[in-house]
Design an enzyme around this catalytic site. Structure first.
Site, PDB file in Angstrom:
ATOM      1  N   LYS A  62       0.620  -1.221  -0.090  1.00 18.38           N
ATOM      2  CA  LYS A  62      -0.079   0.092  -0.027  1.00 18.38           C
ATOM      3  C   LYS A  62       0.849   1.301   0.015  1.00 18.38           C
ATOM      4  O   LYS A  62       1.695   1.370   0.861  1.00 18.38           O
ATOM      5  CB  LYS A  62      -1.150   0.044   1.213  1.00 18.38           C
ATOM      6  CG  LYS A  62      -1.721  -1.250   1.142  1.00 18.38           C
ATOM      7  CD  LYS A  62      -2.662  -1.384   2.591  1.00 18.38           C
ATOM      8  CE  LYS A  62      -1.624  -1.703   3.756  1.00 18.38           C
ATOM      9  NZ  LYS A  62      -2.668  -2.139   5.105  1.00 18.38           N
ATOM     10  N   THR A  65      -8.604   8.658   8.433  1.00 12.90           N
ATOM     11  CA  THR A  65      -8.111   7.518   7.611  1.00 12.90           C
ATOM     12  C   THR A  65      -7.757   6.422   8.857  1.00 12.90           C
ATOM     13  O   THR A  65      -7.054   5.547   8.486  1.00 12.90           O
ATOM     14  CB  THR A  65      -6.644   7.946   7.132  1.00 12.90           C
ATOM     15  OG1 THR A  65      -5.603   8.446   8.314  1.00 12.90           O
ATOM     16  CG2 THR A  65      -6.769   8.821   6.071  1.00 12.90           C
ATOM     17  N   GLY A  70      -8.097   3.107  10.371  1.00 14.58           N
ATOM     18  CA  GLY A  70      -8.400   1.734  10.384  1.00 14.58           C
ATOM     19  C   GLY A  70      -8.667   1.481   8.446  1.00 14.58           C
ATOM     20  O   GLY A  70      -9.188   0.809   8.204  1.00 14.58           O
ATOM     21  N   THR A  71      -7.835   2.250   7.932  1.00 10.92           N
ATOM     22  CA  THR A  71      -7.895   1.769   6.535  1.00 10.92           C
ATOM     23  C   THR A  71      -7.041   0.605   6.246  1.00 10.92           C
ATOM     24  O   THR A  71      -7.779  -0.011   5.243  1.00 10.92           O
ATOM     25  CB  THR A  71      -7.191   3.247   5.795  1.00 10.92           C
ATOM     26  OG1 THR A  71      -5.746   3.365   6.296  1.00 10.92           O
ATOM     27  CG2 THR A  71      -7.928   4.442   5.637  1.00 10.92           C
ATOM     28  N   GLY A  72      -6.173   0.261   6.823  1.00  6.49           N
ATOM     29  CA  GLY A  72      -5.586  -0.935   6.571  1.00  6.49           C
ATOM     30  C   GLY A  72      -6.388  -2.096   7.006  1.00  6.49           C
ATOM     31  O   GLY A  72      -6.552  -3.071   6.281  1.00  6.49           O
ATOM     32  N   CYS A  73      -6.898  -2.030   7.997  1.00  4.52           N
ATOM     33  CA  CYS A  73      -7.847  -3.007   8.661  1.00  4.52           C
ATOM     34  C   CYS A  73      -9.147  -3.400   7.514  1.00  4.52           C
ATOM     35  O   CYS A  73      -9.427  -4.376   7.476  1.00  4.52           O
ATOM     36  CB  CYS A  73      -8.400  -2.742  10.116  1.00  4.52           C
ATOM     37  SG  CYS A  73      -7.231  -2.548  11.064  1.00  4.52           S
TER      38      CYS A  73
END
Length: 471
Positions: free
Chosen positions: A381, A412, A414-417
């Site tokens: 990412k 932003t 929690g974007t990865g989760c």
């Protein structure tokens, strides 16, 4: 009579002496039909091998067929036979095997398929759909012929020839009931995961909720990341979410103020409780926190042959460490080789590869190194780079560049989760990997753009609007 539907596995020649082991792995991965093919070994050896494969199939609830030879099918008590156009008539096979057995036949045209149905075939195979290296005399008939056959007959249609997971996606959209493969599974280093990858595509035909996802992650009291974000995402995308909580955190949009780890034994108990009863199509990891938890998650993935989307959560946005230092090495050694898709950001990719990751060139080099380290596929990412938010997806088929317009926002958290949970849910729901990643990225972009602006720090996303954008 069993249904002709799902992954249809054709055996290859026993090139490495591990035919039964590879078939067993494919059955564990979800193969629903196995066709035994071997024209080189003595008849008695074929009967013995076929009988062993028959028992494997029955243990896994799968259909066992013999290629071309109705006499062999009878001798080994197979569930039926698959005939070529030159391998005797359907009537002869029916007379020999009786009405309780399955008889299928290869066809190349709609006319041949209609004739086969009139003669009493239980299914027709149509192919070769794509060019294939497994049969020298294969004639490519293409998707148009598959579509014509599907419209012409009412019995099940099996697509065959040159099909991998991406081809399987296409032929399912064209109406095939089953997808026949050889090398896409039998020549894969992990036949069970290759089989699972194709088998999951059939979940798109199930009613909602379709696709079961087990998320193994930490709890976020603020609801923007971790288990809470995962369950929201999976549910909104039509899947069923199970969970195993690895740690409780006290956090909000301003950061993490406390972490209370769950004992590794109890994390394992949660995982076992879900997988031995409800089961899962995919497993998604987030905050694993300790080396013991990383190791037991790797064991569970391996034991249950689950495609795992691993988000290597290491550091919170506020700077708090979410993965103990000793756990990083265990992740590299034990979890990476069991990973279907790894989804690191730039900092995580740099930490895992011990190399700088500061531009797209670095991202590609890191992705290739992470595949060499064991991950089957890698999505790096690029959200921390200036300019467009470019992610890179590296698979066995090559590198895919996935750009998106950057959104200037503080929201932003929690974007990865959310991204990894969306990918896991879309895979479990029947999408192939690249499509799942593309749709998950659209989900997250919309969720960021419409964030509810909660809290005074890094605010959470709008999961509801994200789901609507790709529904």
């Amino acid at each position: 009579m069993k249904t002709i539907e799902g992954l249809y596995l054709l055996t290859d020649h026993n090139r490495d002496g591990r035919l039964k082991a590879r078939v067993k792995a494919a059955l564990k991965g979800g193969a629903r039909i196995v066709q035994y093919r071997d024209k080189t070994r003595p008849a008695m050896e074929q009967v013995a091998d076929a009988a062993e494969l028959r028992e494997l199939c029955r243990k896994h609830g799968a259909l066992f067929l013999v290629n071309d030879d109705a006499e062999l099918a009878k001798a080994c008590d197979a569930d039926g036979v698959h005939l070529g156009q030159e391998d005797g008539t359907i009537a002869e096979a029916r007379k020999l095997l009786g009405h309780g057995r399955v008889i299928g036949i290869s066809t190349r045209t709609a006319e041949e398929a209609i004739k086969a149905e009139m003669q009493g075939a239980d299914y027709v195979a149509i192919g070769s759909i794509f060019p294939t290296g497994s049969k020298n005399d294969a004639v490519v008939v293409g998707l148009e012929t598959l579509t014509k056959v599907r419209r012409a007959v009412s019995i099940p249609v099996v697509a065959i020839g040159g099909i991998d997971v991406n081809g399987a996606d296409v032929v399912l959209n064209a109406g095939a009931n089953a997808v026949a493969v050889i090398s896409a599974v039998m020549e894969d280093d992990s036949p069970e995961i290759a089989a699972r990858e194709i088998s999951m595509l059939f979940n798109r035909r199930k009613p909602y909720p379709r696709g079961r996802v087990l998320t193994v992650a930490g709890s976020d009291s603020g609801g923007g990341a971790g288990i809470q974000a995962d369950i929201k995402t999976i549910t909104l995308l039509g899947g069923y979410a199970g969970s195993a909580i690895t740690a409780l955190t006290a956090q909000n949009t301003q950061g993490v103020s406390g972490i209370h780890p769950v004992p590794a034994e109890f994390v394992g108990e949660q995982i076992r409780a879900v997988l031995t009863d409800i089961g899962a199509d995919t497993l998604k990891t987030g905050m694993l926190h300790s080396a013991e938890v990383v190791a037991l998650v790797a064991q569970a993935i391996r034991r249950h042959s689950l495609p795992a989307v691993v988000d290597p959560v290491m550091i919170a946005k506020g700077g708090a460490a979410l993965l103990q230092a000793e756990a990083v090495e265990i992740l590299k050694i034990e979890l990476l080789p069991e990973t279907y898709l790894l989804t690191p950001n730039l900092l995580e990719a740099a930490a895992l590869t011990d190399m700088p990751v500061e531009n797209e060139g670095d991202m590609e080099r890191a992705a290739r190194k992470l595949r060499e380290m064991g991950a089957r596929n890698v999505l790096i990412k690029g959200g921390h780079l200036p300019g467009d938010a470019v992610d890179l997806l590296l698979t066995a088929k090559g590198l895919h560049r996935l750009p998106a317009e950057r959104i200037d926002t503080r929201n932003t958290h929690g974007t990865g989760c959310t991204l990894s949970a969306a990918i896991a849910a879309l895979l479990a729901g029947g999408l192939p990997l690249k499509t799942a990643v593309e749709q998950a990225k659209r989900f997250v972009s919309e969720a960021i753009a419409t964030a509810p602006n909660l809290g005074s720090g890094h605010g959470p996303l709008n999961h509801w609007q994200g789901a609507k954008a790709i529904s």
